[in-house]
Design a protein around this motif. Structure first.
Motif, short mmCIF file in Angstrom:
data_model
loop_
_atom_site.label_atom_id
_atom_site.label_comp_id
_atom_site.label_asym_id
_atom_site.label_seq_id
_atom_site.Cartn_x
_atom_site.Cartn_y
_atom_site.Cartn_z
N TYR A 85 0.84 -1.20 0.00
CA TYR A 85 0.00 0.00 0.00
C TYR A 85 0.87 1.25 0.00
O TYR A 85 0.59 2.22 -0.70
N GLU A 86 1.93 1.18 0.77
CA GLU A 86 2.80 2.34 0.88
C GLU A 86 3.55 2.59 -0.42
O GLU A 86 3.67 3.74 -0.88
N ARG A 136 1.41 4.28 -2.87
CA ARG A 136 1.08 5.68 -2.63
C ARG A 136 2.27 6.60 -2.83
O ARG A 136 2.10 7.79 -3.02
N GLU A 170 2.35 10.72 -3.26
CA GLU A 170 2.70 11.55 -2.10
C GLU A 170 3.58 12.70 -2.46
O GLU A 170 3.45 13.79 -1.94
N PRO A 229 -0.25 13.18 4.21
CA PRO A 229 -0.48 12.66 2.86
C PRO A 229 -1.80 13.13 2.27
O PRO A 229 -1.91 13.28 1.08
#
Lengths: 390, 506
Positions: free
Chosen positions: A351-352, A355, A359, A370
């Protein structure tokens, strides 16, 4: 010259005065005892020099008294004298196995006169004396009924005191040495009863009725039941290849004299005997027994184990069910949870990573949140003039 | 003029967003750190029988774990300063897990000391510090609330672990349970994964990107000096007034803080209450604690309390002390329940504010090192407190002396905190007044005065009255700091800066 004599006399008096005469600091006490009992007479004397203490037995009345000197080992070794002469003199006279002939007056004599034992001279300072009376009486008969209670559910215990000359100040009951609740009475009657409504392993034991006659007279009634055998845990879990200890307790009176363990395997009874194999070890005490099984295996050791305790009235037993856990039993939940952790961590990182490119674009001036909307809200709280990003 | 630019926060903490996920992670980590050693006591009886050792020898396992957890504080601080929170928490989680798994194969009590005590304790220390630090880095305005929520982890995890441990023990025995606990504790790695480093990118600079993402030369200078400063940070912290107050007060306080918790159940049994009701008292305590912590965090966040949060903490300590002094008056089961409820409230308030006050005094930048120092020094009182109180009870024969002693210690500490913080606040006001008169303002500058509420606090000596932000170009560090006063965290200044000024002239 006269002056010289006076001075010498004064000096002699002073020298004499430094020696103090003997005096009792503790005297022996009079007492009444039963036959076959034992007693002690204690005497302490102070003086300078340390006085000597002797014990004498006085029989008869004045003026025809007979004095007998008592020494350590007298009366067929029933007399024991323990004396110490440190700082002051103490002496204790022990009399064991009393008989009615031991009744009489005992005298503790002390003297610190250097000439006290001289046969030729009459002693200038007499021996000081202190007396005590010892009366030995026959143990009175206490009739207890019933004499023994075996395997009953209720009972009435009674004691009857006969041929006692002493005044009765009351009575009470003891169970195994402890006072029975509400049994203490001050009635000066020579009988007492105790009602036992329910005889179980709590109330069974050695009962004693005690009459307060100073010295007290007691009689014992034993209340016996079948042993009450109980296992610590009725269901035990062991681990494979490990060892386990199965324990059984017994309550009540009298305690079992024999303990046995039996393994029940499919209607088959297999007694377990101590010492035959290394697998089983039995340790027994009158009120507890333990069976240690080593190297548990799931195939052969699962089942019921019965512990039986036997006393003079009979046998009682209890059963323990043993379960053996496989070594790998805990492994499945373990693997399950580890899998869950790995999956969650993977999800979070993926997920990170997804993103991350977003970001960087979002993040020009609003700090590090974020989500832009959130940071807006935050800044509103602080009442800061919002600058719009260009 | 402030000497160390190194202690300034040069970004705006998000105060939300992913921060709440981080709070969840911290909740789990802190929960395991505090609750885990206490929850292991369920297994002690069985292990004691298995290894044929005395109860005190077995109790050492818990003590060694707690001691290592506190003593390894500085190690955790150094690692967090170097690598950030996330890797440290994940490694910590793996360590505890490995310790428990190894312990499940243990063949002697010494194995347990080493695996559960040392390795487990070290892992828990690596969990505790970074969680606290990262909450401080993600929140400023809502920090008390975030701290309160994160600290709630402790009673919640304890409340769940206690019956869970009993169930595991009945189903799998102690070896199987340790194995499964090793897996459960691995969830700290999940918590660590959540602790994404706070994004300090104002303008992304493709330098070597340590998680903290430094942006400007100025900040690079800061980190360089910070690197050198790190070696001396111990000394500089000890000259920090607020830190000293905190340290001295807390060290004395910890002697009397945990003992009543430890002796609550034995005291109840001593009063003649049966074993289940005594255990129920502890559950009531945990539940009350659970609800009070976030509430305290929320209260601490309100505009009336936040500026004077140190007084709130002092009040909490005092309340604890008074509770204990009045405990011997509580008779019977109902009385003890009332006492437990009040104790739960007091204890929850205290714990929720414990680290928030340190952050408030020190600032988030140096918090990690500070908390490392604090925990290693607190190690002594934490470990010695209950045994000393226990010895007191044994020698005097009555539990009420224990409560009197703890009550007196806590009341004393509460008063100490009140007086010292009053003095500290006064000093900070003076310093801020002094610095305000030195501030330079140019005609181009616009002052944006912020309300003196959440977010504008006495970080190491300054502007409670308000933040002054400059618009216009920033030249030197000095004017930057002159604008914001002598603050550790010039938080909201950035929000005032136009985009061009950011990055300081490119």
């Amino acid at each position: 010259m006269k002056l010289l004599w006076a001075a010498c006399a004064l000096l002699v008096c002073c020298w004499r005065a430094s020696a103090s005469t003997a005096g009792f600091i503790k005297s022996p006490l009079s007492q009444i005892k039963f036959t076959n009992d034992s007693t002690e007479l204690h005497c302490e004397v102070i003086g300078d020099p340390i006085p000597e203490v002797q014990w004498w037995f006085v029989e008869g009345d004045e003026p025809n008294e007979t004095f007998t000197h008592l020494f350590d080992g007298a009366r067929d070794d029933r007399v024991l004298i323990n004396a110490t002469y440190v700082a002051h003199a103490t002496s204790t006279l022990h009399l064991t196995n009393l008989t009615p002939d031991d009744s009489g007056t005992y005298e503790c004599r002390a003297s610190n006169d250097p000439d006290r034992n001289a046969m030729m001279k009459t002693p200038k300072i007499k021996w000081i004396r202190s007396q005590a009376n010892v009366i030995v009486i026959e143990y009175p008969t206490v009739i207890a009924s019933p004499s023994e209670v075996n395997n009953q559910t209720t009972a009435v215990l009674s004691c009857n005191l006969t041929d006692s000359s002493r005044p009765i100040k009351g009575s009470f009951w003891l169970l195994n040495g402890k006072l029975v609740k509400d049994s203490d009475s001050t009635a000066s009657v020579p009988y007492t009863t105790l009602h036992l409504e329910k005889i179980n392993y709590h109330t069974a034991g050695k009962y004693e009725c005690v009459f307060k006659t100073d010295p007290n007279v007691t009689q014992t009634i034993e209340v016996k039941i079948l042993p009450h055998v109980s296992a610590h845990k009725h269901s035990e879990h062991g681990n494979e290849n490990d060892k386990i200890v199965l324990v059984c307790d017994s309550h009540g009176y009298p305690f079992p004299t024999d303990w046995t363990w039996i393994k029940k395997v499919e209607n088959d009874f297999e007694p377990i005997i101590n010492g035959t194999t290394a697998k089983y070890e039995i340790k027994s005490t009158p009120n507890k027994t333990s069976l240690t099984i080593s190297d548990l295996s799931i195939e052969s050791d699962v089942g019921d184990y019965e512990c039986s305790g036997t006393n003079e009235l009979g046998t009682n037993s209890d059963t323990i069910h043993l379960r053996v856990r496989s070594r790998l039993a805990a492994l499945w939940p373990f693997l399950g949870i580890v899998a869950e952790v790995i999956i969650l961590v993977a999800i979070i990182f993926i997920y990170e990573k997804r993103r991350k490119p977003d970001e960087i674009n979002d993040d020009d001036d609003s700090g590090s949140a974020p989500l832009k909307s959130n940071s807006t809200t935050n800044h509103k709280d602080k009442n800061v003039r919002q600058r719009n990003s260009n | 003029m402030p000497p160390a630019a190194a202690s300034k926060l040069d970004y705006v903490p998000p105060d939300g967003g992913w921060g709440w996920a981080v709070v969840l992670g911290a909740f789990i980590s802190i929960g395991f750190s505090y609750a885990f050693p206490k929850s292991l006591t369920v297994y002690f009886k069985e292990i004691q029988a298995y290894f044929s050792v005395s109860y005190s020898q077995i109790a050492w396992v818990s003590s060694v774990m707690l001691a290592t957890m506190y003593a390894a504080g500085p190690i955790a601080s150094i690692l967090v300063n170097r690598y950030g929170s996330r890797p440290v928490v994940m490694v910590g989680g793996l360590m505890v897990s490995a310790g428990m798994i190894l312990a499940s194969f243990g063949t002697s009590i010494v194995h347990l000391y080493l695996c559960v005590g040392v390795i487990g304790g070290l892992g828990l220390a690596l969990n505790l510090q970074p969680s606290l630090t990262i909450v401080g880095s993600y929140f400023l305005v809502k920090r008390p609330l975030a701290n309160g929520l994160a600290m709630t982890g402790s009673p919640v995890v304890l409340f769940t672990l206690a019956p869970l441990n009993q169930f595991l023990f009945d189903s799998f025995g102690w070896r199987g349970s340790f194995l499964i606990l090793g897996a459960i504790v691995m969830n700290c790695c999940v918590a660590g994964a959540l602790m994404r480093p706070v994004n300090k990118n104002i303008k992304p600079i493709p330098k070597t990107a340590p998680p903290n993402g430094e942006v400007s030369e100025e900040k690079q200078d800061e980190t360089k000096s910070e690197g050198c400063l790190k070696r001396f940070v111990d000394v500089s912290l000890f000259r920090h007034r607020g830190f000293l107050i905190y340290l001295i007060g807390n060290c004395v306080m910890f002697f009397g803080l945990f003992a009543p918790v430890v002796f609550l159940a034995p005291y109840a049994r001593h009063q003649g209450i049966d074993e289940y009701s005594s255990a129920l008292l502890l559950s009531i305590f945990a539940v009350v604690d659970m609800f009070v912590r976030p509430s305290t965090g929320f209260l601490g966040n309100t505009k009336w309390i936040r500026p004077k949060i140190q007084y709130f903490f002092s009040f909490a300590v005092l309340f604890n002390g008074v509770c204990h002094l009045l405990c011997p008056l509580a008779q019977g089961h109902a009385g003890l329940i009332v006492y437990t409820v009040f104790f739960g409230i007091a204890f929850g308030m205290l714990c929720a504010l414990l680290f928030e006050t340190l952050m408030d005094l020190i600032g988030a930048q140096r918090f990690s090192t500070a908390v490392g120092l604090v925990t290693i020094i607190e190690c002594g009182p934490v470990l010695l407190g209950p045994p000393i109180c226990g010895a007191l009870v044994d020698s005097l024969g009555d539990y009420k002396y224990l409560f009197y002693m703890c009550g007196i210690i806590l009341v004393g500490c509460g008063l100490f905190f009140f007086i010292m913080h009053y003095y500290n606040y006064k000093k900070l006001e003076e310093e801020k007044d002094k610095s305000a008169s030195v501030e330079t303002r140019t005609p181009e500058e616009e002052e944006v005065e912020l309300k003196p509420s959440p977010g504008t606090h006495d970080e190491d000596g300054s502007g409670r009255r308000g933040l002054h932000c400059l618009r216009g170009s920033f030249g030197s560090k000095d004017s930057f700091s002159g604008v914001c006063g002598q603050r550790d965290e010039c938080v909201d200044c950035h929000s005032c800066l136009p985009a061009s000024a950011k990055g300081h002239g490119g």
